[in-house]
Design a protein around this motif. Structure first.
Motif, PDB file in Angstrom:
ATOM      1  N   MET A   1       0.890  -1.176  -0.010  1.00  0.00           N
ATOM      2  CA  MET A   1      -0.013  -0.200   0.185  1.00  0.00           C
ATOM      3  C   MET A   1       0.927   1.165  -0.061  1.00  0.00           C
ATOM      4  N   THR A   2       0.682   2.224  -0.773  1.00  0.00           N
ATOM      5  CA  THR A   2       1.385   3.307  -1.009  1.00  0.00           C
ATOM      6  C   THR A   2       0.715   4.396  -0.151  1.00  0.00           C
ATOM      7  N   THR A   3       1.515   5.279   0.466  1.00  0.00           N
ATOM      8  CA  THR A   3       1.094   6.273   1.107  1.00  0.00           C
ATOM      9  C   THR A   3       1.013   7.702   0.356  1.00  0.00           C
ATOM     10  N   SER A   6       4.879   7.950  -0.006  1.00  0.00           N
ATOM     11  CA  SER A   6       5.843   6.863  -0.482  1.00  0.00           C
ATOM     12  C   SER A   6       6.247   7.309  -1.871  1.00  0.00           C
ATOM     13  N   ALA A   8       8.352   5.335  -5.379  1.00  0.00           N
ATOM     14  CA  ALA A   8       8.769   4.524  -6.094  1.00  0.00           C
ATOM     15  C   ALA A   8      10.068   4.962  -6.638  1.00  0.00           C
ATOM     16  N   ARG A  57      12.745   1.385  -3.575  1.00  0.00           N
ATOM     17  CA  ARG A  57      11.492   1.778  -3.230  1.00  0.00           C
ATOM     18  C   ARG A  57      11.300   2.262  -2.029  1.00  0.00           C
ATOM     19  N   LEU A  58      10.466   3.014  -1.536  1.00  0.00           N
ATOM     20  CA  LEU A  58      10.531   3.841  -0.058  1.00  0.00           C
ATOM     21  C   LEU A  58       8.974   3.973   0.214  1.00  0.00           C
ATOM     22  N   ASP A  59       8.510   2.960   0.951  1.00  0.00           N
ATOM     23  CA  ASP A  59       7.292   3.217   1.509  1.00  0.00           C
ATOM     24  C   ASP A  59       7.235   4.294   2.593  1.00  0.00           C
ATOM     25  N   GLU A  60       8.009   4.637   3.273  1.00  0.00           N
ATOM     26  CA  GLU A  60       8.251   5.604   4.477  1.00  0.00           C
ATOM     27  C   GLU A  60       9.516   6.218   4.296  1.00  0.00           C
TER      28      GLU A  60
END
Length: 173
Positions: A1-3, A6, A8, A57-60
């Motif tokens: 789930m992306t915020t 977040s 890509a 990739r960084l979700d946070e």
């Protein structure tokens, strides 16, 4: 789930554009000083540029930046503590042993470098090395103070010397 925050395939540039002001504010709340916060925020992004450690990739992204900045903040506080200790020692020294401002700056720079070289060593190795090199204690005295054997003290000091030696090689070539 992306915020909403977040990213890509983030780049340091995209992280900087999206989160620099937030990071600077976060650091300012911890430091209480806008100039130091701005410096450490910049240092955070410089660290990222020089390390190529931005995950694909960084979700946070803020959590990632906080981790990097927290390490720099810890180093900053450790350096401040080291400087205070040195300045306290200078204030207690007899006047005839007073150093020039240039000598004090060189000594402080050397202390910072030594602290950087020993960073990451286990605490007993660090303490044994400093007791030996700065306080002139013998292996037996260090063993008694640390409650270990003399061969263990020798291993501790050898580990610290090895770390300094190999770090010095990486700087010179």
């Amino acid at each position: 789930m992306t915020t909403p925050h977040s990213l890509a395939s983030p780049t340091v540039e995209s992280l900087y554009c999206s989160h620099h002001s937030w990071l600077r504010s976060w650091l300012q709340r911890r430091l209480g000083n806008a100039e130091q916060a701005a410096d450490l925020a910049q240092d955070t992004f410089i660290r990222l540029l020089s390390s190529d450690r931005v995950p694909p990739r960084l979700d946070e992204p803020r959590a990632f930046l906080t981790t990097v900045a927290q390490r720099l903040l810890s180093n900053h506080w450790r350096r401040e503590k080291l400087e205070r200790s040195y300045l306290d020692a200078l204030a207690q020294a007899p006047q005839e042993l007073a150093r020039s401002p240039e000598e004090r700056a060189l000594i402080l720079e050397t202390l910072h470098e030594l602290d950087r070289l020993l960073d990451g060593l286990p605490e007993p190795s660090r303490r044994a090395f400093l007791m030996s090199q700065l306080e002139g204690q013998t292996h037996a005295q260090i063993a008694q103070a640390l409650e270990v054997s003399i061969p263990t003290v020798k291993r501790y000091i050898a580990r610290a010397l090895q770390r300094c030696y190999f770090a010095d090689l990486s700087f010179t070539g």
